[in-house]
Design a protein around this motif. Structure first.
Motif, PDB file in Angstrom:
ATOM      1  N   GLY A   1       0.797  -1.223   0.000  1.00 39.63           N
ATOM      2  CA  GLY A   1       0.000   0.000   0.000  1.00 39.63           C
ATOM      3  C   GLY A   1       0.831   1.275   0.000  1.00 39.63           C
ATOM      4  N   ALA A   2       0.266   2.341   0.589  1.00 40.52           N
ATOM      5  CA  ALA A   2       0.932   3.637   0.623  1.00 40.52           C
ATOM      6  C   ALA A   2       2.250   3.570   1.385  1.00 40.52           C
ATOM      7  N   SER A   3       2.338   2.662   2.356  1.00 36.57           N
ATOM      8  CA  SER A   3       3.567   2.532   3.145  1.00 36.57           C
ATOM      9  C   SER A   3       4.753   2.170   2.256  1.00 36.57           C
ATOM     10  N   ALA A   4       4.513   1.301   1.269  1.00 34.38           N
ATOM     11  CA  ALA A   4       5.589   0.869   0.377  1.00 34.38           C
ATOM     12  C   ALA A   4       6.075   2.003  -0.515  1.00 34.38           C
ATOM     13  N   LEU A   5       5.231   2.990  -0.756  1.00 36.28           N
ATOM     14  CA  LEU A   5       5.602   4.119  -1.613  1.00 36.28           C
ATOM     15  C   LEU A   5       6.130   5.299  -0.809  1.00 36.28           C
ATOM     16  N   SER A   6       6.141   5.162   0.502  1.00 41.59           N
ATOM     17  CA  SER A   6       6.501   6.275   1.383  1.00 41.59           C
ATOM     18  C   SER A   6       8.004   6.364   1.596  1.00 41.59           C
TER      19      SER A   6
ATOM     20  N   LYS B   1       8.717 -11.810  -3.020  1.00 35.40           N
ATOM     21  CA  LYS B   1       9.424 -10.635  -3.545  1.00 35.40           C
ATOM     22  C   LYS B   1       8.626  -9.909  -4.621  1.00 35.40           C
ATOM     23  N   ASN B   2       8.080 -10.647  -5.560  1.00 37.25           N
ATOM     24  CA  ASN B   2       7.369 -10.026  -6.674  1.00 37.25           C
ATOM     25  C   ASN B   2       5.959  -9.561  -6.306  1.00 37.25           C
ATOM     26  N   LEU B   3       5.533  -9.870  -5.071  1.00 40.02           N
ATOM     27  CA  LEU B   3       4.219  -9.422  -4.609  1.00 40.02           C
ATOM     28  C   LEU B   3       4.289  -8.052  -3.927  1.00 40.02           C
ATOM     29  N   LEU B   4       5.509  -7.581  -3.645  1.00 38.57           N
ATOM     30  CA  LEU B   4       5.687  -6.283  -2.993  1.00 38.57           C
ATOM     31  C   LEU B   4       5.452  -5.160  -4.005  1.00 38.57           C
ATOM     32  N   LEU B   5       4.622  -4.193  -3.627  1.00 36.58           N
ATOM     33  CA  LEU B   5       4.333  -3.065  -4.510  1.00 36.58           C
ATOM     34  C   LEU B   5       5.608  -2.311  -4.846  1.00 36.58           C
ATOM     35  N   LYS B   6       5.848  -2.106  -6.125  1.00 35.66           N
ATOM     36  CA  LYS B   6       7.073  -1.451  -6.577  1.00 35.66           C
ATOM     37  C   LYS B   6       6.922   0.067  -6.570  1.00 35.66           C
ATOM     38  N   PRO B   7       8.036   0.798  -6.406  1.00 34.63           N
ATOM     39  CA  PRO B   7       7.962   2.268  -6.447  1.00 34.63           C
ATOM     40  C   PRO B   7       7.552   2.762  -7.827  1.00 34.63           C
ATOM     41  N   THR B   8       7.048   3.977  -7.868  1.00 34.35           N
ATOM     42  CA  THR B   8       6.587   4.563  -9.135  1.00 34.35           C
ATOM     43  C   THR B   8       7.708   4.666 -10.150  1.00 34.35           C
ATOM     44  N   ILE B   9       8.928   5.010  -9.671  1.00 36.05           N
ATOM     45  CA  ILE B   9      10.084   5.153 -10.554  1.00 36.05           C
ATOM     46  C   ILE B   9      11.096   4.059 -10.218  1.00 36.05           C
ATOM     47  N   ASP B  10      11.504   3.304 -11.197  1.00 36.03           N
ATOM     48  CA  ASP B  10      12.475   2.236 -11.013  1.00 36.03           C
ATOM     49  C   ASP B  10      13.852   2.837 -10.755  1.00 36.03           C
ATOM     50  N   THR B  11      14.452   2.505  -9.601  1.00 33.60           N
ATOM     51  CA  THR B  11      15.769   3.069  -9.260  1.00 33.60           C
ATOM     52  C   THR B  11      16.912   2.362  -9.986  1.00 33.60           C
ATOM     53  N   LYS B  12      16.621   1.195 -10.580  1.00 28.89           N
ATOM     54  CA  LYS B  12      17.612   0.412 -11.327  1.00 28.89           C
ATOM     55  C   LYS B  12      18.867   0.126 -10.487  1.00 28.89           C
TER      56      LYS B  12
ATOM     57  N   SER C   1      -0.969   8.439  -3.809  1.00 25.57           N
ATOM     58  CA  SER C   1      -1.338   7.212  -3.104  1.00 25.57           C
ATOM     59  C   SER C   1      -1.628   6.085  -4.099  1.00 25.57           C
ATOM     60  N   PRO C   2      -1.609   4.832  -3.628  1.00 32.47           N
ATOM     61  CA  PRO C   2      -1.872   3.694  -4.526  1.00 32.47           C
ATOM     62  C   PRO C   2      -3.299   3.707  -5.073  1.00 32.47           C
ATOM     63  N   VAL C   3      -3.504   3.005  -6.166  1.00 28.21           N
ATOM     64  CA  VAL C   3      -4.788   3.018  -6.859  1.00 28.21           C
ATOM     65  C   VAL C   3      -5.914   2.428  -6.021  1.00 28.21           C
ATOM     66  N   GLY C   4      -5.591   1.578  -5.066  1.00 31.42           N
ATOM     67  CA  GLY C   4      -6.631   0.912  -4.292  1.00 31.42           C
ATOM     68  C   GLY C   4      -7.283   1.740  -3.207  1.00 31.42           C
ATOM     69  N   GLN C   5      -6.807   2.965  -3.007  1.00 26.62           N
ATOM     70  CA  GLN C   5      -7.331   3.776  -1.897  1.00 26.62           C
ATOM     71  C   GLN C   5      -8.613   4.494  -2.342  1.00 26.62           C
ATOM     72  N   THR C   6      -9.706   3.752  -2.345  1.00 24.11           N
ATOM     73  CA  THR C   6     -10.972   4.268  -2.866  1.00 24.11           C
ATOM     74  C   THR C   6     -12.071   4.365  -1.811  1.00 24.11           C
ATOM     75  N   GLY C   7     -11.719   4.228  -0.532  1.00 23.27           N
ATOM     76  CA  GLY C   7     -12.694   4.449   0.535  1.00 23.27           C
ATOM     77  C   GLY C   7     -13.786   3.399   0.627  1.00 23.27           C
TER      78      GLY C   7
END
Length: 554
Positions: free
Chosen positions: A43-48, A149-160, A289-295
Motif C-alpha cells: 500500500g501507501a507505506s511501500a511508496l513512502s 518478492k514479486n508481490l511487494l508493490l514497486k515504487p513509481t520510478i524504477d531506481t535500477k 497514493s496507490p490506486v486501491g485507496q478508494t474508501g
C-alpha cells in the motif's frame, strides 16, 4: 452462518499498520489472516519514505539523542492541540516505544537507524527537536523475501539499483557542494555495483520497511491473501462476527472470532468522495497514493453508525506532474536555495520549505483569498539551481526530459520578463518578486516569510551558504513548472479509542472492530509533527489492536 474460513483475527490492508497488527496477533498465538485488495502488498507505506516518528525510542537512545516522555508530550500538545485527547496522545507516546521494542526483540529483520538531524517539522515549538526524532529502516535485499518478492508493490520510478536512504539523499543532494556529498555518492556507487554483479536487490525507504515487516510475518508462517477485497461486515445478533470478501471472483464469508482490524487506507483515489469531503478543487490525478485507496470501508462503517473525523483533510504533498500523469512529491526540492514558488500572479505567498502538509493547506487558503490563483502555483528556478542540486528526481546538470518541454511540463526563458509572458503572469509582477527575493538572498534574511530560520528549513538547504535556503535567482535560463496540491493519502476516517477500537457517534466502542493507519482519523489531528508521523501511529495502534484481541481471547 455458513463460514468459508475461520480465524481469531482478520486484518484488512497490508501497509505498515496492517503488518504490525498481523505480526503481533500471529506472534501472540492467534490464528491470523491478512488480506489485501490489490495484487501487490504494501500500500501507501511501500511508496513512502519509510520514516517512523516515535519519540524517545530505543534508536534515539542508542544514538545519544536526549528525549523524554515529558518533552514529547509538550510537543504533541503544541502541535496537535486538544483536537485529540490526552488519553490518546499519552497512549501513543508510551505504547509506541513499547511497539518498537516488541518488534526489535521479535525479529532480527526489524532494524532501524536514527535519521540524524532530520528535524521535527515544528522544532521551535515547545518540546520540538531540531535534531529530530525520526528513524528509518535499514536497507534490505529483497531477495530475502523469496516467493513474496514479486508481490511487494514497486515504487513509481524504477531506481535500477541506485538505492538511497533518507540519510543518503540529504548528503547526495549536495554532491556538487560538499565532500560529504561526494563521499556518500561512492557508497551508492558500490551499492549499485553489488546490485549488478552480485545480483543483490536492495531496497530502502518504504520498500525496506514493508519488506522487513513482511519477512517477519512470513517467518511466523503468517497467511497473506492478495486480490481479496473487503466487501461488508457480517452481523449475527447485532454483532460483527466476520466479514464478506471476494476471493477468486467469488464472495466468501470469513469469521473473525476475536476481531477485525482495518488498516486499509483512505479515499484519495475516489473522485466522488474527494468532492464530498475535501475542499474544492479536487482531482484524483493529484494524489501519489496507490490506486486501491478508494474508501471502500466508508459505507459499511456508516451502517455501523461509526464516528468519523478529519474527513476534510489530506496528508498534503505539493507535487509536479509529468507528461505521463505521474505526480512527483516536492520534499527536498523546496529547500534548495535559488528557487521560489509563486501564485499565478507571480507573488510568493508561503515559506517554500514549509512542512509539506501545511504547504498544501496554505495553497488552498491562498487560492480562496485570490479567487483561484494558487491552484496551480509555479516553482521557478534558474540554471545554477539545475547545475548544483538534485531537482524533481534529476541529478545536477541533467536536463529535463525532452517530453517535459514538448508537453509544457516545464517552461523556460532567457529572461524573467520572457518567462513572465509565457506563464501569463501580469507584466512586471514576477520581475518585482524575484528582485525582492534576490535582495533577501544577498542579505541572507527573508523578511517576508523567514525562509531558512529553522532547522527544518535548513535540513535540505546548502550548508556552504550563510543562509542555506537563500541564493539569488539570476543565472539564465529560467525554468518554471506547475505545482499541484497533491497528497500522499487522506487523513480522515473512523475515530478510535486507545485500544484502536472503532467508536460510534455515541462514544461507545463497536465490539470486535478495530482500525489503524489512514482508514482511521489521524491521532495527529490537523498537524504533522514530524517525518513518519503517519507510520508511527499506524504501527502502534495496529499493535495495540492485536493485543486487545489477544486479551479478549484470554
Amino acid at each position: 452462518m455458513r463460514w468459508n474460513y475461520e480465524y481469531d483475527v482478520v486484518v484488512i490492508g497490508s501497509g505498515a499498520s496492517g503488518f504490525a497488527a498481523a505480526i503481533t496477533a500471529k506472534n501472540e498465538g492467534l490464528t491470523t489472516l491478512l488480506i489485501e485488495k490489490e495484487k501487490h502488498f504494501g500500500g501507501a507505506s511501500a511508496l513512502s519514505g519509510g520514516g517512523v516518528w516515535i519519540p524517545n525510542n530505543r534508536y534515539l537512545v542508542e544514538a545519544g539523542v536526549f528525549d523524554s516522555y515529558e518533552e514529547a508530550k509538550k510537543y504533541l500538545d503544541a502541535t496537535v492541540g486538544n483536537i485529540v485527547s490526552d488519553d490518546i496522545k499519552e497512549t501513543y507516546l508510551k505504547k509506541g516505544v513499547e511497539m518498537l521494542d516488541y518488534m526489535h526483540d521479535l525479529s532480527q529483520h526489524m532494524r532501524f537507524s536514527y535519521a540524524k538531524n532530520y528535524s521535527d517539522y515544528y522544532p521551535t515549538l515547545a518540546g520540538g527537536k531540531g535534531t529530530g526524532r525520526s528513524i528509518e529502516p535499514l536497507i534490505i535485499d529483497l531477495n530475502k523475501l523469496g516467493d513474496w518478492k514479486n508481490l511487494l508493490l514497486k515504487p513509481t520510478i524504477d531506481t535500477k539499483g541506485f538505492v538511497m536512504t533518507g540519510q543518503d539523499f540529504v548528503k547526495v543532494n549536495m554532491i556538487t557542494r560538499t565532500m560529504a556529498g561526494k563521499a556518500r555518492s561512492l557508497t551508492l556507487g558500490w551499492r549499485l555495483v553489488k546490485h549488478l554483479l552480485l545480483k543483490r536487490n536492495y531496497a530502502a525507504l518504504g520498500q525496506a520497511l514493508i519488506a522487513r515487516l513482511a519477512l517477519t510475518y512470513k517467518e511466523l508462517n503468517g497467511e497473506l491473501w492478495i486480490e481479496t477485497p473487503f466487501v461488508d461486515f457480517v452481523y449475527e445478533e447485532d454483532k460483527v462476527t466476520g466479514i464478506k470478501a471476494i476471493k477468486d471472483g467469488k464472495e466468501i464469508l470469513i469469521k473473525a472470532t476475536n476481531g477485525v482490524i482495518f488498516s486499509s487506507g483512505g479515499f484519495s483515489r475516489n473522485q466522488k468522495l474527494r468532492e464530498r469531503f475535501l475542499p474544492a478543487p479536487q482531482k484524483t490525478e493529484w494524489t501519489s497514493s496507490p490506486v486501491g485507496q478508494t474508501g471502500d470501508i466508508i459505507s459499511p462503517f456508516e451502517k455501523l453508525d461509526a464516528k468519523f473525523g478529519l474527513m476534510d483533510r489530506v496528508w498534503g504533498a505539493p507535487s509536479i506532474i509529468d507528461h505521463e500523469g505521474r505526480p512527483f512529491f516536492l520534499v527536498a526540492d523546496r529547500g534548495i536555495p535559488n528557487m521560489i514558488i509563486t501564485d499565478q500572479n507571480g507573488n510568493r505567498y508561503v515559506n517554500e520549505p514549509t512542512p509539506y502538509h501545511e504547504f498544501v493547506d496554505k495553497m488552498f487558503e491562498h487560492n480562496e483569498k485570490t479567487g483561484g490563483k494558487a491552484i496551480t502555483s509555479w516553482i521557478i528556478l534558474d540554471a545554477r539551481t539545475k547545475k548544483r542540486y538534485l531537482f524533481a528526481g534529476l541529478f545536477p546538470m541533467q536536463d529535463f526530459p525532452k517530453p517535459y518541454y514538448e508537453h509544457q511540463i516545464v517552461y523556460t526563458a532567457q529572461t524573467v520578463s520572457e518567462l513572465e509572458e509565457k506563464l501569463n503572469i501580469p507584466a512586471g509582477n514576477l520581475v518585482k518578486t524575484i528582485e525582492r527575493f534576490n535582495e533577501f538572498a544577498r542579505n541572507g534574511k527573508d523578511l517576508d516569510f523567514h525562509r531558512g530560520e529553522t532547522p527544518h528549513d535548513t535540513y535540505y538547504g546548502d550548508p556552504t551558504l550563510n543562509n542555506p535556503n537563500l541564493l539569488e535567482l539570476n543565472h539564465p535560463p529560467f525554468y518554471a513548472l506547475k505545482v499541484y496540491p497533491g497528497d500522499i493519502g487522506t487523513k480522515g476516517g473512523v475515530v478510535i479509542d486507545k485500544d484502536a477500537q472503532v467508536i460510534r457517534e455515541d462514544g461507545t466502542a463497536i465490539e470486535g472492530v478495530y482500525a489503524c493507519g489512514n482508514c482511521s482519523a489521524s491521532i495527529m489531528g490537523q498537524s504533522y509533527p514530524g517525518p513518519g508521523a503517519t507510520l508511527g501511529p499506524g504501527m502502534t495502534f495496529g499493535y495495540l489492536a492485536a493485543l486487545h484481541c489477544k486479551n479478549k481471547k484470554n
